[in-house]
Scaffold this motif. Sequence first.
Motif, mmCIF file in Angstrom:
data_model
loop_
_atom_site.group_PDB
_atom_site.id
_atom_site.type_symbol
_atom_site.label_atom_id
_atom_site.label_comp_id
_atom_site.label_asym_id
_atom_site.label_seq_id
_atom_site.Cartn_x
_atom_site.Cartn_y
_atom_site.Cartn_z
ATOM 1 N N ASN A 93 0.796 -1.227 0.000
ATOM 2 C CA ASN A 93 0.000 0.000 0.000
ATOM 3 C C ASN A 93 0.832 1.283 0.000
ATOM 4 O OD1 ASN A 93 -2.986 -0.869 0.300
ATOM 5 N ND2 ASN A 93 -1.854 -2.199 1.707
ATOM 6 N N SER A 94 2.136 1.154 0.043
ATOM 7 C CA SER A 94 3.008 2.326 -0.019
ATOM 8 C C SER A 94 3.324 2.660 -1.483
ATOM 9 C CB SER A 94 4.292 2.055 0.766
ATOM 10 O OG SER A 94 4.944 0.884 0.284
ATOM 11 N N PRO A 95 3.825 3.865 -1.738
ATOM 12 C CA PRO A 95 4.154 4.253 -3.119
ATOM 13 C C PRO A 95 5.147 3.279 -3.761
ATOM 14 C CG PRO A 95 4.170 6.166 -1.676
ATOM 15 C CD PRO A 95 4.026 4.969 -0.783
ATOM 16 N N PRO A 96 5.155 3.188 -5.075
ATOM 17 C CA PRO A 96 6.039 2.239 -5.760
ATOM 18 C C PRO A 96 7.515 2.405 -5.405
ATOM 19 C CG PRO A 96 4.414 3.116 -7.276
ATOM 20 C CD PRO A 96 4.264 3.901 -6.007
ATOM 21 N N ASP A 97 7.941 3.632 -5.127
ATOM 22 C CA ASP A 97 9.350 3.879 -4.814
ATOM 23 C C ASP A 97 9.641 3.843 -3.320
ATOM 24 O OD1 ASP A 97 7.923 6.169 -4.236
ATOM 25 O OD2 ASP A 97 9.463 7.548 -4.967
ATOM 26 N N ALA A 98 8.700 3.403 -2.511
ATOM 27 C CA ALA A 98 8.889 3.358 -1.062
ATOM 28 C C ALA A 98 9.832 2.228 -0.679
ATOM 29 C CB ALA A 98 7.550 3.181 -0.355
ATOM 30 N N ARG A 99 10.484 2.404 0.472
ATOM 31 C CA ARG A 99 11.323 1.363 1.056
ATOM 32 C C ARG A 99 10.797 1.056 2.448
ATOM 33 N NH1 ARG A 99 13.837 -1.850 -1.810
ATOM 34 N NH2 ARG A 99 14.987 -2.422 0.080
ATOM 35 N N ILE A 100 10.656 -0.240 2.732
ATOM 36 C CA ILE A 100 10.215 -0.673 4.053
ATOM 37 C C ILE A 100 11.386 -1.388 4.714
ATOM 38 C CG2 ILE A 100 8.679 -2.199 5.351
ATOM 39 C CD1 ILE A 100 7.645 -0.729 1.988
ATOM 40 N N PHE A 101 11.817 -0.878 5.854
ATOM 41 C CA PHE A 101 12.852 -1.507 6.654
ATOM 42 C C PHE A 101 12.166 -2.150 7.850
ATOM 43 C CE2 PHE A 101 14.746 1.949 4.348
ATOM 44 C CZ PHE A 101 15.978 1.466 3.938
ATOM 45 N N THR A 102 12.410 -3.438 8.061
ATOM 46 C CA THR A 102 11.737 -4.142 9.142
ATOM 47 C C THR A 102 12.762 -4.853 10.005
ATOM 48 O OG1 THR A 102 9.998 -5.764 9.698
ATOM 49 C CG2 THR A 102 11.281 -6.179 7.683
ATOM 50 N N LEU A 103 12.630 -4.684 11.320
ATOM 51 C CA LEU A 103 13.645 -5.148 12.273
ATOM 52 C C LEU A 103 13.094 -6.229 13.183
ATOM 53 C CD1 LEU A 103 16.506 -4.508 13.611
ATOM 54 C CD2 LEU A 103 15.219 -3.078 15.207
ATOM 55 N N ASP A 104 13.874 -7.290 13.327
ATOM 56 C CA ASP A 104 13.541 -8.334 14.307
ATOM 57 C C ASP A 104 14.835 -8.941 14.829
ATOM 58 O OD1 ASP A 104 12.065 -10.324 15.816
ATOM 59 O OD2 ASP A 104 10.431 -10.018 14.402
ATOM 60 N N LEU A 105 14.715 -9.796 15.813
ATOM 61 C CA LEU A 105 15.882 -10.419 16.420
ATOM 62 C C LEU A 105 16.571 -11.358 15.431
ATOM 63 C CD1 LEU A 105 14.239 -11.196 19.856
ATOM 64 C CD2 LEU A 105 16.120 -9.580 19.477
ATOM 65 N N PRO A 106 17.890 -11.512 15.537
ATOM 66 C CA PRO A 106 18.615 -12.421 14.638
ATOM 67 C C PRO A 106 18.097 -13.848 14.740
ATOM 68 C CG PRO A 106 20.143 -11.030 15.880
ATOM 69 C CD PRO A 106 18.785 -10.821 16.485
ATOM 70 N N THR A 107 18.204 -14.586 13.650
ATOM 71 C CA THR A 107 17.719 -15.969 13.648
ATOM 72 C C THR A 107 18.539 -16.853 14.582
ATOM 73 O OG1 THR A 107 19.076 -16.369 11.678
ATOM 74 C CG2 THR A 107 16.763 -15.817 11.323
ATOM 75 N N ASP A 108 19.778 -16.462 14.885
ATOM 76 C CA ASP A 108 20.614 -17.238 15.810
ATOM 77 C C ASP A 108 20.637 -16.630 17.207
ATOM 78 O OD1 ASP A 108 22.013 -14.955 15.224
ATOM 79 O OD2 ASP A 108 23.941 -15.958 14.846
ATOM 80 N N TRP A 109 19.623 -15.833 17.509
ATOM 81 C CA TRP A 109 19.530 -15.170 18.811
ATOM 82 C C TRP A 109 19.409 -16.204 19.922
ATOM 83 C CZ3 TRP A 109 15.017 -14.623 22.055
ATOM 84 C CH2 TRP A 109 15.151 -13.683 23.081
ATOM 85 N N HIS A 110 20.094 -15.931 21.049
ATOM 86 C CA HIS A 110 20.153 -16.911 22.139
ATOM 87 C C HIS A 110 19.476 -16.434 23.416
ATOM 88 C CE1 HIS A 110 22.702 -19.493 19.743
ATOM 89 N NE2 HIS A 110 23.557 -18.493 19.553
ATOM 90 N N GLY A 111 18.595 -15.452 23.303
ATOM 91 C CA GLY A 111 17.811 -15.056 24.456
ATOM 92 C C GLY A 111 18.368 -13.910 25.266
ATOM 93 N N ASP A 112 19.402 -13.246 24.760
ATOM 94 C CA ASP A 112 20.034 -12.164 25.513
ATOM 95 C C ASP A 112 19.444 -10.807 25.134
ATOM 96 O OD1 ASP A 112 21.126 -12.551 22.982
ATOM 97 O OD2 ASP A 112 23.022 -11.565 23.501
#
Length: 213
Positions: free
Chosen positions: A77-96
């Motif tokens: 739903n954003s403009p064609p030239d938009a950029r979406i940056f999405t942040l989550d914990l690393p896949t090898d995260w160990h609970g810290d």
Amino acid sequence: MARWSFGSLEREPAHAVLAGIETMDVRVMRSFDRQPGMSLDPAEVLVLSAMVRLLEPRKILEIGTYDGNTTLNLAANSPPDARIFTLDLPTDWHGDFALEVPGIQNNAAVGDITGIQFRDSPLRDKITQLFDDSARFDWDRFAPFDLVFIDGAHTYDYVRSDTRNALRVLRPGGTLVWHDYGMLEDVSRLVDETAAHIRVHAIQGTRLAVGFP
């Protein structure tokens, strides 16, 4: 909605907060492919998508990717030239966690689920997946942003940290959106406190709160 009992903000219709949103047509991706309690519900996706259509943000930051359903709808739903940056914990995260998180409030994604809904989507080129703890993340790396959506760790300390950083990297006239207002006490308390300093509205029928710094 009966459980959305926290927060002191008046619940307002979306069109009363964002004039013109009632005229927006939206594209909703994977409409029913979301886990109750872990994702936005369909009404919330509609409101957020319509908000993006109306505001036309070119650079969006999402805190909390999970399976990427919200990310996918931001991209759709954003403009064609938009950029979406999405942040989550690393896949090898160990609970810290960088900040204290009681076990009952640990909502970290498990396994290889992060961003799974947009990995093979035609919209994937609009999306940049970032991995880090939001309290350690370099928020300035891709700043400024037109819209920041906070839906990561839901403890008071994390929401406060994310909110402070978001307010700092938003461009003038940018928009800040929180999920889980009214449902989670820590989120609601922090949003209420923020409303003492900037204009904040709670959207009726959703767990979305929208801030206009």
